[in-house]
Design an enzyme around this catalytic site. Structure first.
Site, PDB file in Angstrom:
ATOM      1  CG  HIS A  78      -8.349   4.687   1.469  1.00  0.00           C
ATOM      2  ND1 HIS A  78      -8.265   3.641   2.365  1.00  0.00           N
ATOM      3  CD2 HIS A  78      -9.396   5.430   1.896  1.00  0.00           C
ATOM      4  CE1 HIS A  78      -9.222   3.746   3.265  1.00  0.00           C
ATOM      5  NE2 HIS A  78      -9.917   4.832   3.011  1.00  0.00           N
ATOM      6  CG  HIS A  81      -2.978   0.491   0.694  1.00  0.00           C
ATOM      7  ND1 HIS A  81      -4.120   0.182   1.389  1.00  0.00           N
ATOM      8  CD2 HIS A  81      -2.314  -0.694   0.520  1.00  0.00           C
ATOM      9  CE1 HIS A  81      -4.159  -1.129   1.627  1.00  0.00           C
ATOM     10  NE2 HIS A  81      -3.084  -1.669   1.110  1.00  0.00           N
ATOM     11  CG  HIS A 124      -1.844  -3.824  -3.324  1.00  0.00           C
ATOM     12  ND1 HIS A 124      -2.881  -4.710  -3.170  1.00  0.00           N
ATOM     13  CD2 HIS A 124      -1.481  -3.462  -2.056  1.00  0.00           C
ATOM     14  CE1 HIS A 124      -3.140  -4.875  -1.884  1.00  0.00           C
ATOM     15  NE2 HIS A 124      -2.301  -4.120  -1.187  1.00  0.00           N
ATOM     16  CD  GLU A 125       1.575  -1.749  -0.932  1.00  0.00           C
ATOM     17  OE1 GLU A 125       1.003  -0.950  -0.143  1.00  0.00           O
ATOM     18  OE2 GLU A 125       1.594  -2.970  -0.755  1.00  0.00           O
TER      19      GLU A 125
END
Length: 646
Positions: free
Chosen positions: A445, A442, A438-439
């Site tokens: 991105h 980020h 998940h992190e």
């Protein structure tokens, strides 16, 4: 390479030195505003340089204060934060800069991305109150300054109380606890547990003594009682701010620059989802309650949930996190994640030697076709003085400077995974693996941005209720059998994780997912409702109870003060925006099923996704872009399917 960030002496002198930087920035900005040529190139680019430099310097301190919190970092941060707040508030209320933006907006030679920069800038100036009378502007300045101080105090109170508490127990109550968890808690001949997340979860999951579980739970859920007064003041100031800016309430103000259309739309979205998964949540809870009765527990409480959920999973699914952990050694998981990303997007992470802020932090360079794209830092193990949870923090943004240099991005990924020791590696739960994916989503991105305009590059300028899209998309791949086999190997034997264990992971994914789903909706609805009108601390408590009664399936003990630890909305960026997790997850669920339909590693599909969606940073609305990319309308069905609700 030295990335220690700040020495002890530099921390101590940081406020004074940073204040000098701010003064230099103010002088440079004043000179810039009075220049004859106020074109995009000659104003926005140098303005970007000023903002990036200040952000880069301040992040050195704010990052350290989160991962290596000491009295010195606390003091320096407390002194510096008001300066930062004041500086950027003044910019947002500066009519001269606002007028320059409007003038540039009339230029005909702007690129599509530059046009977005200017349009979003004009919107943000209006949203900040640039149109107000000077007396009202002064009040906005006071409110923003006070809100930043209160947010910092809120966060620090939680951290202080987390570090203060520990509980010493006899080995007899740990008979169900895996040996690795026991060893992590062993101090000499004692077993000591804390409120730091890995320790807290282990205790609440495996401690057989119900009274001790409640003692630990009570300590966790009553942290930072002084935050009750802070909440009341924060909400009062936010409400006042919204009124000054011409909104009915803070929820309206918050939604204004997000993808969602209105606060009412957000509430309807969450209430609709709650209605659709309420029955599943009730069935989940009934099953758990019936199971607990076999152990003479007639009234299942919040402090029983982790313990009996783990026991039921063992009985029903023959599932145990501990059985999996030997296959998820932290460094092997990182290597496997990078292997997966290389296969998916043809990107490569290479470890480099660097002097960092902690011996267990790591540094990696990101490459595409041997061309450097940016730097990723990872700091993943729990320790004292480190903020709870997991997060990505942008340090440096990719953009083109006023002198036409390309600045490469840098990002931090931070977590609180089980710590390693001299004798034991850091063995992750599968939920930790999911968090890491998940992190890193980020971080991708931010790092893979192909936008060269600072204010909309990477995570800059992204609608807050879509910022979770890349991270939620990536975490779904942590459940795919073929991907797990890339890195899940027994840390002692090297054995690849067996199919039967992967099958358990997949089945466990949506075990009691109804309860987990309504829990998130409860947080999101509570957040929206308390920002719809002015509220006292008593009103906040009452609102939380009302939402629980309508949405949740279990009511916690009366002493529970969850709101006092809800840092996302009182010390983070999610005020009247916690719904963003589900709003973005709807989009990520649609995208994930599209990846599955294209066999995940379809290089053409992944390449197009990277180029046409992910690399656009904040220069375009993800929802609009993805619907154009996929040729389909985003729907709620994919989200409910992903969680096994339908």
């Amino acid at each position: 390479m030295d990335y220690k960030l700040l020495s002890e002496n530099e921390i101590e002198n940081f406020p004074e030195n940073f204040n000098k930087k701010l003064q230099n920035a103010k002088n440079a900005l004043e000179k810039l505003k009075n220049a004859e040529d106020l074109s995009y190139k000659d104003f926005i680019r140098p303005f970007s340089d000023i903002v990036q430099d200040l952000h880069k310097q301040f992040t050195k301190l704010s990052h350290l204060n989160s991962v290596s919190n000491t009295p010195k970092t606390q003091e320096a941060y407390k002194k510096t934060l008001p300066m930062v707040t004041e500086f950027f508030t003044d910019i947002s209320l500066d009519e001269n800069i606002y007028n320059i933006y409007k003038k540039i907006n009339s230029e005909n030679n702007l690129s599509k991305v530059q046009k977005v920069v200017i349009e979003k800038g004009i919107r943000d100036f209006k949203l900040a109150g640039v149109h107000l009378l000077e007396k009202e502007k002064e009040r906005v300045r006071q409110i923003n300054l006070r809100l930043s101080e209160l947010g910092n105090s809120f966060f620090q109170n939680i951290l202080d109380d987390t570090d203060k508490f520990s509980i010493e127990v006899e080995e007899s109550v740990l008979s169900e606890m895996p040996e690795s968890e026991k060893q992590a808690a062993k101090k000499g001949d004692k077993y000591i547990f804390t409120l730091q997340m890995p320790s807290f979860i282990a205790f609440m999951t495996y401690c057989s003594d119900r009274k001790l579980r409640e003692k630990m739970y009570r300590a966790f859920m009553t942290r930072a009682p002084q935050n009750e007064e802070i909440i009341e003041e924060i909400l009062s100031l936010r409400y006042e701010l919204s009124q000054i800016l011409g909104f009915n309430n803070y929820a309206e103000l918050s939604i204004y620059d997000k993808a969602a259309g209105s606060a009412e739309e957000v509430i309807e979205f969450q209430e609709d989802l709650a209605a659709k998964c309420r029955q599943k949540a009730e069935n989940d809870f009934t099953e758990l309650q019936s199971f607990a009765q076999n152990y003479n527990i007639e009234n299942l409480q919040s402090y029983d949930l982790m313990y009996f959920s783990e026991k039921l999973k063992k009985e029903k699914l023959n599932f145990s996190e501990e059985e999996l952990r030997p296959y998820f050694e932290k460094d092997a998981v990182i290597d496997g994640l990078f292997t997966f990303l290389h296969k998916l997007f043809n990107i490569e992470f290479k470890a480099i030697k660097a002097e960092l802020w902690h011996e267990k932090a790591r540094c990696y360079k990101l490459y595409i076709d041997d061309v450097e794209q940016g730097t990723l830092f990872m700091d993943l193990e729990a320790r004292k003085g480190k903020k709870d949870g997991a997060w990505m923090n942008d340090w440096i943004t990719k953009y083109i400077t006023s002198s036409n240099d390309i600045i490469l991005p840098k990002a931090f990924v931070v977590a609180n995974f089980p710590p390693s020791s001299e004798n034991n590696p850091s063995l992750l739960r599968h939920r930790d693996v999911e968090t890491l994916f998940h992190e890193t989503g980020h971080a991708l991105h931010h790092l893979l941005s192909n936008v060269k305009e600072f204010f909309v590059s990477g995570v800059n300028g992204i609608e807050w209720d879509l910022v979770e899209f890349p991270s939620q998309l990536l975490e779904n791949f942590a459940f795919e059998p073929g991907i797990l086999k890339m890195f899940a190997r027994h840390y002692k034997t090297g054995e690849v994780i067996p199919d039967e264990l992967i099958d358990k992971i997949v089945k466990n994914k949506n075990f009691h997912s109804g309860m987990g789903f309504v829990k998130q909706l409860k947080f999101g609805l509570f957040d929206m409702y308390i920002h719809m009108r002015k509220m006292s601390a008593e009103d906040v408590e009452k609102t939380l109870d009302e939402v629980r009664d309508r949405v949740a399936v279990i009511k916690p003990p009366e002493y529970t003060k969850f709101q006092n630890q809800f840092a996302h909305i009182f010390a983070g960026g999610y005020a009247a925006g916690y719904y963003s997790y589900k709003w973005a997850e709807r989009l990520s669920a649609n995208a994930f099923y599209d990846f599955l339909d294209n066999n995940i590693f379809d290089n053409e599909f992944a390449k197009r996704f990277l180029e046409e969606v992910l690399s656009l940073g904040g220069s375009a609305n993800f929802e609009d872009v993805y619907e154009k990319f996929s040729g389909k309308k985003v729907d709620n069905a994919s989200l409910l399917k992903l969680h096994g609700i339908i």
